[in-house]
Design an enzyme around this catalytic site. Structure first.
Site, PDB file in Angstrom:
ATOM      1  N   HIS A 172      48.635  38.017  14.037  1.00 12.15           N
ATOM      2  CA  HIS A 172      47.416  37.804  13.240  1.00 12.15           C
ATOM      3  C   HIS A 172      46.240  38.580  13.830  1.00 12.15           C
ATOM      4  O   HIS A 172      46.316  39.152  14.923  1.00 12.15           O
ATOM      5  CB  HIS A 172      47.074  36.313  13.171  1.00 12.15           C
ATOM      6  CG  HIS A 172      46.810  35.669  14.503  1.00 12.15           C
ATOM      7  ND1 HIS A 172      45.666  35.875  15.238  1.00 12.15           N
ATOM      8  CD2 HIS A 172      47.565  34.808  15.239  1.00 12.15           C
ATOM      9  CE1 HIS A 172      45.709  35.167  16.356  1.00 12.15           C
ATOM     10  NE2 HIS A 172      46.857  34.509  16.383  1.00 12.15           N
ATOM     11  N   CYS A 179      50.455  33.864  20.474  1.00  9.73           N
ATOM     12  CA  CYS A 179      50.588  34.718  19.299  1.00  9.73           C
ATOM     13  C   CYS A 179      50.397  36.186  19.646  1.00  9.73           C
ATOM     14  O   CYS A 179      49.974  36.536  20.748  1.00  9.73           O
ATOM     15  CB  CYS A 179      49.581  34.303  18.232  1.00  9.73           C
ATOM     16  SG  CYS A 179      49.875  32.655  17.546  1.00  9.73           S
TER      17      CYS A 179
END
Length: 399
Positions: free
Chosen positions: A326, A344
């Protein structure tokens, strides 16, 4: 449901009459008349025998589901048998070589009314009906990917069951996979991340671009076992495999590269999870599960306390446990030089937006290099690509 004929009366079957040799009176009825039988004792009508000419293994209004329908003829030969439920669906079947027995290919489903029509070689016919007992428990399932979708080369067929499946081999026998190019693959039973029983079909290696895949889950009338219940319908899905591409994430160089048809398209700097603890990224291969866009990410949902609560753009889910790729503009100082996220794969707004527009559900993210916390479990997203082909095959209930 009202039967077509009473189980206590016999139907007369008369031969077909042709030409002037047939008169209106004085002819005997066909001696071997078919009798509609759905339980009870048949009484003679216009024949002289007390024995019913056909019998059905399932009778009455509380017949036991889960077995094939079998129709037997006492004398003569069967030409055709039709077994139809109230929705008009037919159970296909076959007449035995001796002509006296017809058996359905599939099992009678629970809580279903059926009409039976038998036709002999001589043109006679008889009808009967029965209803199976309602199920005490019903099992349902969800399928991925969705019908008529286009997916990436790593997307497996995935079936998650609402209730436990003890009769895994029996269920697996009713899951029919068809591919346009005879792709080699296998079912494997695993636990979904939420603890539910799940079975996935993955090819030996990534799908070939353009492959068309179809699943027919012919489960209506199959018992999933103790605590699971019956299946009371069939399921189906189908999809097409799109262009061949992978995202290669290098934890050592802190770079992510989109590879399409074997050629590098673009490499972008990124920062992955902080090594050495719960914040480390998963390694191995994960599969893009969903493109979720802008979502709220909260650290407590992944067991990291109150470390963060952010609205995050261009979110691409890779695991059920919360690993995404992301946009992470707050981490810009670390892109390309330090892995410093909460697990992430973070990129700049521009790079994340570009990658988000290029990838599709089913594309593999291959994470290599040091500092990961190992490969995710097969049920944590689609982690089965971290299992060797030989080991994956052993997870089939039919091996």
């Amino acid at each position: 449901m009202r039967p077509q004929s009473s189980p206590s009366r016999r139907q007369s079957l008369r031969p077909r009459r042709t030409g002037a040799a047939v008169t209106a009176a004085g002819l005997a009825t066909l001696a071997a008349a078919l009798t509609a039988c759905s339980g009870g004792t048949s009484a003679a009508a216009d024949t002289k025998t007390d024995k019913p000419d056909i019998s059905v293994n399932l009778q009455g209004k509380q017949a036991k589901a889960g077995s094939p329908v079998e129709v037997k003829l006492a004398e003569g030969k069967l030409k055709q048998v039709t077994v139809t439920d109230t929705k008009g669906a037919k159970l296909s079947g076959e007449v035995a070589a001796n002509g006296t027995t017809w058996t359905s290919d599939r099992k009678a489903a629970p809580g279903t009314s059926y009409k039976v029509k038998a036709v002999t070689d001589e043109g006679g016919s008889a009808r009967t009906s029965f209803r199976t007992a309602a199920p005490e428990h019903v099992n349902k399932l969800s399928l991925a990917p969705g019908k008529d979708t286009t997916v990436g080369v790593a997307q497996p067929l995935s079936v998650v069951f609402d209730h436990p499946v003890k009769n895994k081999a029996e269920v697996e026998k009713h899951l029919k996979v068809t591919t346009s190019n005879d792709t080699t693959g296998s079912w494997g039973w695993i636990k979904n991340h939420d603890g539910k029983d799940r079975v996935d079909w993955r090819p030996k290696s990534y799908w070939k671009s353009g492959t068309k895949v179809k699943l027919d889950a012919e489960l209506n009338g199959v018992d999933s076992g103790a605590d699971g219940g019956w299946f009371v319908r069939d399921y189906a899905t189908g999809f097409t495999v799109g262009r061949s591409q992978q995202v290669k994430v290098d934890l050592d160089s802190k770079q992510a590269t989109l590879v399409r048809d074997g050629q590098s398209v673009k490499t972008v700097p990124m920062s992955a999870g902080t090594p050495g603890g719960d914040k480390a990224s998963w390694g191995g291969t994960s599969v893009l599960m969903a493109k979720e866009g802008t979502i709220n990410m909260r650290s407590e949902t992944v067991g990291l306390g109150d470390a963060y609560d952010k609205m995050v753009d261009n979110s691409m889910r890779l695991t059920w446990s919360g690993m995404y790729a992301h946009a992470a503009p707050w981490n810009a100082a670390y892109f390309g030089n330090t892995n410093h996220s909460s697990g992430c794969i973070g990129m700049s707004d521009a790079d994340a937006s570009w990658l988000y527009g290029q990838v599709r559900v089913g594309d593999p993210f291959e994470v290599s290099g040091s500092g990961s916390k190992g490969a995710p479990e097969p049920g944590n997203g689609y982690g089965e690509w971290n299992i060797s082909w030989a080991d994956w095959q052993t997870k089939s209930a039919l091996n």
